[in-house]
Design a protein around this motif. Structure first.
Motif, PDB file in Angstrom:
ATOM      1  N   UNK A 221       0.850  -1.186   0.000  1.00 46.07           N
ATOM      2  CA  UNK A 221       0.000   0.000   0.000  1.00 46.07           C
ATOM      3  C   UNK A 221       0.887   1.238   0.000  1.00 46.07           C
ATOM      4  N   UNK A 222       0.388   2.319  -0.587  1.00 46.06           N
ATOM      5  CA  UNK A 222       1.121   3.585  -0.555  1.00 46.06           C
ATOM      6  C   UNK A 222       0.143   4.742  -0.554  1.00 46.06           C
ATOM      7  N   UNK A 223       0.461   5.762   0.223  1.00 43.57           N
ATOM      8  CA  UNK A 223      -0.331   6.992   0.235  1.00 43.57           C
ATOM      9  C   UNK A 223       0.468   8.072  -0.474  1.00 43.57           C
ATOM     10  N   UNK A 224      -0.155   8.715  -1.465  1.00 40.98           N
ATOM     11  CA  UNK A 224       0.553   9.602  -2.384  1.00 40.98           C
ATOM     12  C   UNK A 224      -0.107  10.978  -2.373  1.00 40.98           C
ATOM     13  N   UNK A 225       0.645  12.006  -1.971  1.00 39.38           N
ATOM     14  CA  UNK A 225       0.119  13.379  -1.940  1.00 39.38           C
ATOM     15  C   UNK A 225       0.194  13.984  -3.328  1.00 39.38           C
ATOM     16  N   UNK A 226      -0.804  13.715  -4.129  1.00 35.61           N
ATOM     17  CA  UNK A 226      -0.817  14.242  -5.501  1.00 35.61           C
ATOM     18  C   UNK A 226      -0.746  15.762  -5.505  1.00 35.61           C
ATOM     19  N   UNK A 227      -1.247  16.406  -4.444  1.00 36.11           N
ATOM     20  CA  UNK A 227      -1.286  17.867  -4.431  1.00 36.11           C
ATOM     21  C   UNK A 227       0.076  18.484  -4.151  1.00 36.11           C
ATOM     22  N   UNK A 228       1.037  17.693  -3.673  1.00 37.40           N
ATOM     23  CA  UNK A 228       2.347  18.280  -3.360  1.00 37.40           C
ATOM     24  C   UNK A 228       3.179  18.473  -4.619  1.00 37.40           C
ATOM     25  N   UNK A 229       3.575  17.397  -5.249  1.00 36.42           N
ATOM     26  CA  UNK A 229       4.391  17.560  -6.459  1.00 36.42           C
ATOM     27  C   UNK A 229       3.646  17.161  -7.721  1.00 36.42           C
ATOM     28  N   UNK A 230       2.384  16.726  -7.590  1.00 38.32           N
ATOM     29  CA  UNK A 230       1.649  16.241  -8.752  1.00 38.32           C
ATOM     30  C   UNK A 230       0.728  17.241  -9.407  1.00 38.32           C
ATOM     31  N   UNK A 231       0.529  18.409  -8.780  1.00 43.84           N
ATOM     32  CA  UNK A 231      -0.223  19.473  -9.432  1.00 43.84           C
ATOM     33  C   UNK A 231      -1.698  19.558  -9.122  1.00 43.84           C
ATOM     34  N   UNK A 232      -2.253  18.637  -8.314  1.00 42.52           N
ATOM     35  CA  UNK A 232      -3.688  18.689  -8.019  1.00 42.52           C
ATOM     36  C   UNK A 232      -3.968  19.686  -6.893  1.00 42.52           C
ATOM     37  N   UNK A 233      -5.250  19.868  -6.586  1.00 41.60           N
ATOM     38  CA  UNK A 233      -5.622  20.829  -5.552  1.00 41.60           C
ATOM     39  C   UNK A 233      -5.262  20.321  -4.161  1.00 41.60           C
ATOM     40  N   UNK A 234      -4.972  21.265  -3.265  1.00 40.86           N
ATOM     41  CA  UNK A 234      -4.666  20.941  -1.871  1.00 40.86           C
ATOM     42  C   UNK A 234      -5.731  20.028  -1.284  1.00 40.86           C
ATOM     43  N   UNK A 235      -5.287  19.003  -0.564  1.00 42.94           N
ATOM     44  CA  UNK A 235      -6.156  18.053   0.139  1.00 42.94           C
ATOM     45  C   UNK A 235      -6.535  16.854  -0.727  1.00 42.94           C
ATOM     46  N   UNK A 236      -6.032  16.781  -1.958  1.00 47.40           N
ATOM     47  CA  UNK A 236      -6.368  15.649  -2.822  1.00 47.40           C
ATOM     48  C   UNK A 236      -5.185  14.702  -2.945  1.00 47.40           C
ATOM     49  N   UNK A 237      -5.441  13.413  -2.776  1.00 54.10           N
ATOM     50  CA  UNK A 237      -4.378  12.411  -2.738  1.00 54.10           C
ATOM     51  C   UNK A 237      -4.885  11.096  -3.307  1.00 54.10           C
ATOM     52  N   UNK A 238      -3.963  10.152  -3.476  1.00 58.14           N
ATOM     53  CA  UNK A 238      -4.304   8.795  -3.868  1.00 58.14           C
ATOM     54  C   UNK A 238      -3.870   7.811  -2.785  1.00 58.14           C
ATOM     55  N   UNK A 239      -4.654   6.772  -2.611  1.00 66.20           N
ATOM     56  CA  UNK A 239      -4.227   5.602  -1.849  1.00 66.20           C
ATOM     57  C   UNK A 239      -4.106   4.462  -2.843  1.00 66.20           C
ATOM     58  N   UNK A 240      -2.913   3.890  -2.943  1.00 67.53           N
ATOM     59  CA  UNK A 240      -2.634   2.813  -3.890  1.00 67.53           C
ATOM     60  C   UNK A 240      -2.545   1.487  -3.153  1.00 67.53           C
TER      61      UNK A 240
END
Length: 486
Positions: A221-240
């Motif tokens: 499992x991995x938790x990925x802060x898409x909003x940090x270096x991925x360009x999405x809006x603050x508070x949006x992330x993925x759980x893989x």
């Protein structure tokens, strides 16, 4: 499964189709596409308000997706090389908590480094899982915690063979990477799940020159802060999730704490950003790494500062380094990182990510411009010229090994009393104390308060760090376990 194309953004496309339908809204949100709140609409724009909508059949439902969100999840899973990807709108905090709660039930052990983000320890308070802390390596010159040594993790596994999982920070806030592949193989050999907090590693999935990602290392499992270096809006992330982790059970765990009113602004930002990175990530992060290296080189020419990188790698606790991170050691000019942080903001109108006692971190992304980087370098040179002083008397290290006396859950909910913090040495903390950012606890519930820790907390306050965690907003009082509970 329908044929997937990374050129698609199903949520965005569904929202565009919805806007053309001219639906009359007798549902929530009550601003009714912005008409009911003119000031907010003027501030955020009509386009944003028009897609701040509720779940409905054409737009799917985040809690139980069957159409456009489901397709967007499948596209994200393909882009990240995962078995499945969940859209997270309560931030990576929620993703980390969902990982821990999926892997561990109350009373079950999880091996983790003590320099985890507070969200991981919060997960222990919520779930009742029991931490087995592995103290990270420490670079005394820079005053930063490193990754976990493979031998230290191996010993923790041998000492606690009943642990269900191991949690790994990769990378740390400073860009330090553990030997993720070796740790994953070691845990799997002993039947343990591998959970990776990749809050600062989104870009690892989209550029071959960067350190290995969790999914590529076969983590579960991995938790990925898409909003940090991925360009999405603050508070949006993925759980893989990967391997044998159950998609259905993981979604049940996520739905225990994630909102039932998922924001389509956040969901569409994840969808669009995934599309962008999957199509353009190699070139995007090549440019980011190039900008970071240019800035590192220029800062190191100033003298006094040390912008560190791969030269620190030692094959274990610093197995690799994230070259997109601009981490700068400041103590040799006689200033704490947080002091330089404050001067940059207050006198030069430059907002960097964070400053701690010994270092600062500037987050470089595709949105940065060479002109802005040159402005940062010039400001640092001028700060050195104007403010440099003797470094004696500055703290020489950042990480203090805690004495864990009780589990976070037991300590957080135990009978407690409030003491002036300067009188609390020898007692057991019932709450957190941390500097934010980065949100790594100096003290966590269940840990012994020592004079060394109190001195460090006072030093952080004196230097201007933003302290948080206690009920008392001024951090002058702290909740401790009652004497009878110790």
């Amino acid at each position: 499964m329908k044929n997937l194309s990374q050129h698609k953004a199903p949520i965005m496309e569904a929202l565009n189709n919805f806007k053309q339908m001219r639906v009359v809204p007798f549902d929530v949100p009550g601003h009714k596409r912005g008409r009911g709140n003119e000031e907010l609409t003027a501030f955020l724009g009509e386009k944003a308000m028009a897609v701040d909508v509720n779940s409905m059949k054409p737009l799917d439902n985040l809690c139980h997706p069957v159409s456009v969100i489901r397709e967007a999840e499948q596209l994200a899973a393909e882009a990240f090389g995962a078995k499945h990807a969940f859209f997270m709108v309560n931030g990576t905090t929620s993703a980390v908590q969902s990982m821990v709660m999926t892997a561990c039930k109350a009373g079950e052990k999880i091996i983790m480094p003590r320099n985890v983000h507070r969200s991981a320890i919060n997960a222990l308070i919520l779930s009742g899982a029991v931490p087995v802390y592995v103290n990270p390596g420490v670079n005394r010159e820079l005053g930063i915690p490193l990754g976990m040594a493979v031998e230290d993790v191996k010993q923790a596994i041998l000492d606690h063979p009943d642990a269900k999982a191991i949690l790994i920070n990769n990378p740390t806030y400073y860009g330090i990477c553990s030997n993720l592949k070796a740790l994953t193989e070691l845990a799997h050999e002993h039947g343990m799940l591998v959970l990776v907090d990749e809050a600062h590693g989104t870009h690892f999935y989209f550029n071959d020159a960067l350190p290995i990602s969790a999914m590529a290392a076969d983590a579960d499992m991995a938790s990925v802060s898409m909003h940090k270096s991925g360009g999405s809006l603050t508070q949006s992330s993925f759980l893989l999730i990967n391997n044998e982790i159950s998609e259905g059970y993981t979604r049940q765990i996520i739905n225990l704490t994630q909102t039932t009113s998922g924001s389509y602004l956040l969901l569409s930002s994840l969808d669009i950003s995934r599309k962008n990175l999957s199509l353009n990530g190699q070139e995007i992060f090549r440019k980011v790494a190039e900008m970071a290296q240019y800035t590192r080189d220029e800062i190191n020419k100033i003298g006094g500062y040390y912008a560190f990188s791969k030269e620190l790698c030692n094959g274990d606790t610093i197995y690799d380094f994230d070259i997109t991170k601009l981490s700068v050691h400041t103590l040799n000019i006689g200033l704490a990182g947080v002091e330089v942080y404050d001067i940059l903001r207050d006198e030069y109108e430059i907002q960097i990510e964070f400053g701690d006692i010994g270092n600062l971190l500037a987050y470089i992304s595709v949105g940065d411009r060479r002109l802005d980087l040159e402005r940062l370098v010039s400001a640092l040179a001028e700060i050195k010229r104007r403010y440099q002083k003797d470094k004696s008397g500055l703290f020489d290290h950042e990480y203090i090994t805690p004495q864990v006396v009780a589990t976070p859950q037991a300590a957080f909910y135990a009978p407690k009393e409030k003491l002036p913090i300067h009188d609390s040495a020898g007692r057991i903390a019932s709450e957190f104390v941390m500097a934010y950012p980065p949100g790594i606890p100096i003290l966590a519930p269940g840990e012994m308060i020592t004079k060394e820790i109190l001195s460090y907390i006072q030093y952080c306050k004196d230097k201007g760090s933003f302290m948080t965690g206690t009920e008392d907003s001024n951090i002058e009082y702290i909740n401790v376990l009652k004497e009878s509970e110790q």
